[in-house]
Design an enzyme around this catalytic site. Structure first.
Site, PDB file in Angstrom:
ATOM      1  CB  SER A 257      35.907 134.154  28.452  1.00 51.93           C
ATOM      2  OG  SER A 257      35.458 135.402  28.930  1.00 51.93           O
ATOM      3  CE  LYS A 302      35.767 135.246  32.918  1.00 51.73           C
ATOM      4  NZ  LYS A 302      35.815 134.803  31.512  1.00 51.73           N
TER       5      LYS A 302
END
Length: 365
Positions: A257, A302
């Site tokens: 990611s 996140k």
């Protein structure tokens, strides 16, 4: 003993019993929470995250932070009390254990898979950044892994360059599976390869490997969840030769990611000026060799981690926008991106202060 006292004692004992049961009874869940964020333009553990040699670089200020998610380990068994606490907490997320560790995957297997994905994301980030800059990168299809006990074991090796299958030239990894599955299980397939050792020697000498060899393999029947088909037991990937050295120094991080943020950090260091204009930008997203940004897991965690660190803008994969926008942390602007080009356009607006036209995430995407 008075009835009221007996009732209170019984209730207290029942509560204690329920609490004990909650602590002792395992539940099939795992927890996700915000993990560390790292500035790709800065240092981590005392050394630069991005180290480039053999090409002119430029000072890059500001923040282009990659973000992470902290998860409970595969062998950790959460109890009911922990699960309830996690459900009530705003900065964590409780998910089914199989969501993070499908098919009974062990901690070791998960760590290995994450390490491989992280390594591949670094390679793709380099390719995407250099392509965006117009810097040529040589690429070829290789044997990425060989399954133990498969027909290919001992015949093909990780790092072998696949030039052709049954005489048909291979241009991308997906070509390999397409050509193998044209066969029926038990039939023979011919791989034309450059052995890994010869390829490595050619790269070291900065020459092209020319000698190939044909390897004949008898296909077997697949045993995965898909329809039965012919397989040889390899996965194909892509390898690259870069015109100069780009090293990404970041330990204890896994998964794909961070690809987008690595690519932007590399681009920033190879171009004059600052992509962010000194602004604090964080983000996430996989990236492929062509610069396409893909979705990731745990985006809600996140964004929280990025905001807590000081980010004001968060580059968000388009396919994650709806989920991220449902609970956007205060003071954080979610910017939708589909490609590295989209991200660069957004950063241009951010550093100029003209943010009205930024493509922002909504609950509809």
């Amino acid at each position: 003993m008075p009835r009221r006292t007996a009732t209170m004692l019984a209730s207290t004992l029942m509560l204690i019993a329920l609490l004990c049961a909650g602590v002792l009874i395992p539940v099939p869940y795992a927890e996700m929470s915000p993990g560390p964020t790292v500035n790709t333009l800065g240092e981590h553990d005392g050394e630069p995250v991005l180290q480039i040699s053999g090409h002119k670089t430029y000072q890059a200020d500001g923040h282009l932070n990659m973000t992470t998610v902290r998860v409970t380990s595969a062998d950790y068994r959460m109890n009911l009390v922990e699960a309830v606490y996690g459900w009530l907490a705003h900065d964590s997320k409780i998910v089914p254990h199989d969501t993070l560790y499908p098919d009974g995957k062990t901690e070791e297997q998960s760590t290995q898979e994450n390490a491989e994905e992280f390594s591949q994301s670094q390679e793709s980030a380099k390719v995407a950044a250099l392509k965006e800059l117009g810097v040529p990168v040589k690429s070829w299809v290789i044997v990425s892994t060989v399954v133990k006990g498969s027909p290919a074991e001992g015949r093909l090796h990780a790092g072998d360059v696949i030039k052709a299958v049954d005489g048909t030239a291979i241009k991308q990894p997906s070509d390999v599976a397409k050509l193998v599955t044209k066969h029926k299980p038990g039939q023979k397939v011919v791989f034309t390869v450059v052995p890994a050792k010869e390829q490595a020697a050619a790269e070291k000498a900065n020459t092209a490997a020319t000698r190939t060899q044909d390897v004949t393999i008898t296909t077997a029947t697949s045993h995965d969840t898909g329809a039965p088909r012919a397989v040889v037991g390899i996965s194909a990937g892509t390898d690259h030769t870069f015109p100069f050295t780009i090293d990404i120094k970041l330990a204890d991080v896994g998964g794909p990611s961070a690809g987008l943020m690595f690519a932007l950090g590399i681009y920033d260091k190879l171009t004059p000026g600052n992509l962010t204009g000194g602004k604090f930008v964080a983000g996430t997203g996989t990236i492929d060799d062509n610069g396409t940004v893909g979705p990731i897991g745990g985006v809600e965690m996140k964004t929280v981690g990025a905001r807590d660190r000081g980010a004001r803008y968060f580059l968000t994969p388009a396919d994650n926008c709806a989920a991220a926008a449902k609970d956007t942390p205060g003071g954080l602007t979610l910017v939708k991106v589909k490609t590295i080009g989209d991200a660069l356009d957004a950063l241009k607006d951010i550093r100029s202060g003209d943010t009205a036209a930024l493509p922002k995430c909504t609950t509809k995407g």
